[in-house]
Design a protein around this motif. Structure first.
Motif, short mmCIF file in Angstrom:
data_model
loop_
_atom_site.label_atom_id
_atom_site.label_comp_id
_atom_site.label_asym_id
_atom_site.label_seq_id
_atom_site.Cartn_x
_atom_site.Cartn_y
_atom_site.Cartn_z
N ARG A 75 -128.70 63.03 -98.53
CA ARG A 75 -128.00 64.16 -97.91
C ARG A 75 -128.31 64.21 -96.41
NH1 ARG A 75 -129.05 70.41 -97.75
NH2 ARG A 75 -126.95 71.11 -97.31
N TRP A 76 -129.57 64.04 -96.06
CA TRP A 76 -129.96 64.07 -94.64
C TRP A 76 -129.30 62.91 -93.88
CZ3 TRP A 76 -132.52 60.89 -91.24
CH2 TRP A 76 -132.93 61.48 -90.04
N LEU A 77 -129.29 61.73 -94.46
CA LEU A 77 -128.70 60.56 -93.80
C LEU A 77 -127.21 60.73 -93.55
CD1 LEU A 77 -130.52 57.66 -95.66
CD2 LEU A 77 -130.79 58.30 -93.24
N ARG A 78 -126.50 61.39 -94.45
CA ARG A 78 -125.06 61.61 -94.26
C ARG A 78 -124.78 62.25 -92.91
NH1 ARG A 78 -124.28 64.96 -98.79
NH2 ARG A 78 -123.12 66.25 -97.36
N GLN A 79 -125.66 63.15 -92.49
CA GLN A 79 -125.44 63.87 -91.24
C GLN A 79 -126.12 63.20 -90.05
OE1 GLN A 79 -126.45 68.00 -91.36
NE2 GLN A 79 -126.07 68.28 -89.19
N HIS A 80 -127.31 62.64 -90.24
CA HIS A 80 -128.12 62.21 -89.11
C HIS A 80 -128.14 60.71 -88.84
CE1 HIS A 80 -129.61 66.26 -88.54
NE2 HIS A 80 -129.70 66.33 -89.85
N GLN A 81 -127.81 59.89 -89.83
CA GLN A 81 -127.77 58.43 -89.62
C GLN A 81 -126.83 57.82 -90.65
OE1 GLN A 81 -129.93 57.19 -86.99
NE2 GLN A 81 -128.55 55.45 -87.11
N PRO A 82 -125.54 58.17 -90.62
CA PRO A 82 -124.61 57.76 -91.66
C PRO A 82 -124.41 56.25 -91.77
CG PRO A 82 -123.44 58.85 -89.88
CD PRO A 82 -124.89 59.03 -89.62
N ASP A 83 -124.68 55.50 -90.70
CA ASP A 83 -124.50 54.06 -90.80
C ASP A 83 -125.43 53.44 -91.84
OD1 ASP A 83 -126.47 54.80 -88.73
OD2 ASP A 83 -126.74 52.63 -88.51
N LEU A 84 -126.54 54.09 -92.16
CA LEU A 84 -127.44 53.55 -93.20
C LEU A 84 -126.85 53.68 -94.60
CD1 LEU A 84 -130.98 54.70 -91.99
CD2 LEU A 84 -129.87 52.47 -91.72
N LEU A 85 -125.77 54.44 -94.72
CA LEU A 85 -125.12 54.60 -96.02
C LEU A 85 -123.87 53.75 -96.15
CD1 LEU A 85 -125.40 58.47 -96.33
CD2 LEU A 85 -126.91 56.73 -97.30
N THR A 86 -123.52 53.01 -95.12
CA THR A 86 -122.33 52.17 -95.11
C THR A 86 -122.73 50.76 -95.49
OG1 THR A 86 -121.50 53.55 -93.32
CG2 THR A 86 -120.37 51.45 -93.70
N PRO A 87 -122.19 50.22 -96.58
CA PRO A 87 -122.63 48.90 -97.05
C PRO A 87 -122.63 47.81 -95.99
CG PRO A 87 -121.19 49.90 -98.66
CD PRO A 87 -121.17 50.79 -97.44
N GLY A 88 -121.62 47.74 -95.14
CA GLY A 88 -121.56 46.70 -94.13
C GLY A 88 -122.63 46.86 -93.05
N GLN A 89 -123.10 48.07 -92.84
CA GLN A 89 -124.08 48.35 -91.80
C GLN A 89 -125.52 48.34 -92.33
OE1 GLN A 89 -123.38 48.92 -88.53
NE2 GLN A 89 -121.26 48.42 -88.98
N SER A 90 -125.68 48.42 -93.63
CA SER A 90 -127.02 48.59 -94.19
C SER A 90 -127.35 47.47 -95.16
CB SER A 90 -127.13 49.95 -94.89
OG SER A 90 -126.16 50.02 -95.92
N GLU A 91 -127.42 46.24 -94.65
CA GLU A 91 -127.69 45.09 -95.51
C GLU A 91 -129.00 45.23 -96.27
OE1 GLU A 91 -127.38 41.52 -93.24
OE2 GLU A 91 -125.39 42.01 -92.52
#
Length: 164
Positions: A75-91
């Motif tokens: 939940r926190w990542l969705r707002q503060h560091q969403p790229d960590l939840l994107t498959p292409g960005q978070s290998e």
């Protein structure tokens, strides 16, 4: 840096006992870098920079389901560091470790690769204004997964057992 304080607040709001026992919830920064574009000849007047670092988060003596940590972290990542939840960005996804102390207690740690852009603007009086730039928009609407129809989440269940 704003993100470590924000993450600490998110977890201590969710689990007040962490505020009462701060030695059981620790954060520190490793491998920090300051990235500037001032050396780029096309960016001669651009003083903006980014703070990039690995935030290490440790829960000592955790006695609840570890699933609670992950749902609040996501939940926190969705707002503060969403790229960590994107498959292409978070290998690497979100690496974690756990020292299982007993069937009821574990030490859990994870690393977050965070970035905080800083906007620098020249002032007329010769000074500089600096502002940490917030993430533009949360990755997902706030209706998932922690609230429904604007109402706060009332409970979390795992395998038929109420955790919160």
């Amino acid at each position: 840096m704003k993100k470590p304080d924000s993450l600490r607040k998110a977890f201590t709001d969710a689990f007040p006992d962490l505020k009462e026992n701060p030695d059981r919830f620790r954060l520190w920064i490793e491998e920090g870098n300051v990235r500037s574009h001032a050396a780029d000849p096309t960016q001669t007047d651009n003083l903006d920079f980014s703070l990039e670092y690995k935030l290490v988060v440790v829960f000592d003596g955790w006695r609840r389901s570890s699933l609670l940590i992950w749902i609040y972290l996501l939940r926190w990542l969705r707002q503060h560091q969403p790229d960590l939840l994107t498959p292409g960005q978070s290998e690497d996804a979100l690496p974690f470790e756990s020292d299982i102390l007993s069937s009821e207690e574990a030490d859990i740690s994870f690393d977050l690769k965070l970035r905080e852009p800083v906007k620098v603007t020249r002032r007329e009086d010769g000074g500089l204004d600096m502002q940490v730039v917030e993430e533009p928009v949360a990755l997902l609407p706030d209706t998932l997964p922690m609230v429904e129809d604007g109402e706060p989440l009332k409970s979390i269940w795992v395998d038929g057992v109420k955790l919160v």
